[in-house]
Design a protein around this motif. Structure first.
Motif, PDB file in Angstrom:
ATOM      1  N   THR A  45       0.921  -1.108   0.256  1.00 18.07           N
ATOM      2  CA  THR A  45      -0.060  -0.068   0.144  1.00 18.07           C
ATOM      3  C   THR A  45       0.957   1.367  -0.117  1.00 18.07           C
TER       4      THR A  45
ATOM      5  N   ASP B 191      -8.043  -2.112  -3.540  1.00 17.74           N
ATOM      6  CA  ASP B 191      -7.620  -0.823  -2.856  1.00 17.74           C
ATOM      7  C   ASP B 191      -6.211  -1.190  -2.478  1.00 17.74           C
TER       8      ASP B 191
ATOM      9  N   ASN C 189      -4.468   2.109   1.228  1.00 16.46           N
ATOM     10  CA  ASN C 189      -4.506   1.987   2.708  1.00 16.46           C
ATOM     11  C   ASN C 189      -4.862   0.605   3.299  1.00 16.46           C
TER      12      ASN C 189
ATOM     13  N   TYR D  47      -6.719  -0.768   6.580  1.00 19.82           N
ATOM     14  CA  TYR D  47      -8.008  -0.285   7.533  1.00 19.82           C
ATOM     15  C   TYR D  47      -8.006  -1.042   8.834  1.00 19.82           C
TER      16      TYR D  47
ATOM     17  N   ASP E 136     -10.536   4.222   8.408  1.00 15.42           N
ATOM     18  CA  ASP E 136      -9.390   4.556   8.058  1.00 15.42           C
ATOM     19  C   ASP E 136      -8.426   5.362   9.328  1.00 15.42           C
ATOM     20  N   GLU E 137      -7.138   5.546   8.954  1.00 13.40           N
ATOM     21  CA  GLU E 137      -6.321   6.507  10.092  1.00 13.40           C
ATOM     22  C   GLU E 137      -6.962   7.794  10.488  1.00 13.40           C
TER      23      GLU E 137
ATOM     24  N   ARG F  93     -18.307   0.564  -1.774  1.00 14.55           N
ATOM     25  CA  ARG F  93     -17.822   1.300  -0.437  1.00 14.55           C
ATOM     26  C   ARG F  93     -18.702   2.458  -0.194  1.00 14.55           C
TER      27      ARG F  93
ATOM     28  N   GLU G 105     -18.963   5.330   2.489  1.00 10.54           N
ATOM     29  CA  GLU G 105     -18.658   6.407   3.634  1.00 10.54           C
ATOM     30  C   GLU G 105     -19.637   6.904   4.345  1.00 10.54           C
TER      31      GLU G 105
END
Length: 352
Positions: free
Chosen positions: A120, A173, A176, A178, A194-195, A213, A215
């Motif tokens: 990533t 993806d 990143n 997760y 996520d971060e 996805r 959000e």
């Protein structure tokens, strides 16, 4: 080419237009077809492309001793005196030896020096046996043990509330890794964060294999927590609907395939091995010898005796249509069956 003036020497080229170069400053690096810098490092004597989207770097001994990142690069050879290093162009992570490439379904990992490493944008590394890494049943995500804690206090609160123990890569993806907040939905969908604390619900369309996805936002206060609870309750209802729809469709398809197989079965007859009876079709065993008695098929069904005087009905592929618990059965050509109960009564049923 106008952009060539930015560097003094081309050291290697790739078919996609990328180049390994030495800049006028003396640094080496990689530029794309437009001349934009993709990677750059100083004190390196030579750079060239390697397999699997890596670049190979060569350093002098004095340079290695002065650059901590080189001394600490994961490596399988255990030596601190190496002069060749490898950089993953996908993440920028440096390795002291060429990592082993691991594939788990649609996911790719690297293994070097006892560490599993993601490809990533921001590399995630964990000391883990590759054989212990698994992909979800539907291929949506690959689980990794969680060794990274969030630095943001509000994100930490979410982290602790969900008792996070696992991180993951998501199919398709490469950007990143997760944190997994919930992964026990019936349809193998997953809620991740996520971060930055963004909650994302991810599920896979079982018909197309396409990843979707959604959000959902952040949870930084009680109001956002209430909204998140409502959103997750809606998701639970959606999951139940998708799960039942998928289950029903798969059952219908399986039954349709079974019907075709039954129609294609010919020359079905009982066969006795030892003291038990089974069925064979065109010389192939289709029902193992497990019954005390099997009558010749009537259409696609057979009367079977499991124990003395206890009868039922099976299809010629072995599926039990009527559990053996009757004193006798008579199958008619129109798929009706007479079931003799103990005491002389008779029940008539229709087979599917």
């Amino acid at each position: 080419m106008a952009n060539d003036k930015r560097y003094a020497e081309i050291l290697d080229t790739r078919d996609d237009g990328m180049k390994c170069v030495r800049f006028e400053s003396g640094d080496v690096g990689v530029v794309d077809e437009r001349g934009d810098v993709i990677y750059q490092i100083d004190k390196c004597r030579h750079i060239e492309f390697a397999e699997h989207d890596f670049v190979k770097l060569k350093f002098g001994v004095t340079d290695i001793l002065s650059i901590p990142t080189l001394k600490n690069a994961p490596s399988d050879d255990g030596s601190y005196l190496r002069s060749v290093f490898y950089v993953d162009m996908k993440s920028g992570q440096m390795y002291g030896s060429m990592p082993q490439i691991l594939h788990r379904k649609d996911f790719e990992l690297l293994y070097a020096g006892g560490f599993l490493c993601t490809r990533t944008r921001k590399c995630y590394m964990v000391e883990r046996d590759p054989d212990l890494i698994t992909v979800s049943a539907n291929g949506l995500y690959l689980s990794l043990p969680c060794t990274v804690k969030p630095s943001d206090e509000k994100v930490t609160a979410v982290f602790q509330r969900h008792k996070v123990t696992t991180m993951c890569l998501l199919k398709g993806d490469d950007s990143n890794v997760y944190w997994i907040l919930e992964e026990y939905y019936k349809d193998k969908s997953v809620l991740v964060m996520d971060e930055k604390g963004l909650h994302i619900y991810v599920w896979m369309d079982w018909r197309t294999g396409k990843v979707t996805r959604q959000e959902l936002g952040y949870v930084r206060n009680e109001a956002e927590q209430a909204l998140m609870t409502l959103a997750l309750n809606d998701i639970i209802r959606e999951v139940e609907h998708r799960y039942l729809e998928e289950k029903d469709t798969k059952c219908k398809k399986a039954e349709e395939a079974r019907r075709k197989e039954l129609k294609a079965m010919t020359s079905v007859e009982p066969i006795k091995i030892g003291t038990k009876w089974g069925l064979k079709s065109d010389g192939r065993m289709v029902v193992p010898p497990m019954y005390r008695t099997i009558h010749a098929p009537v259409g696609k069904y057979c009367a079977v005796e499991s124990y003395p005087g206890i009868w039922g009905v099976i299809a010629i592929d072995g599926r039990v249509e009527i559990e053996p618990r009757y004193e006798g059965v008579v199958i008619r050509p129109d798929r009706t069956v007479e079931l003799m109960l103990y005491g002389g009564k008779t029940v008539v049923k229709r087979l599917p």
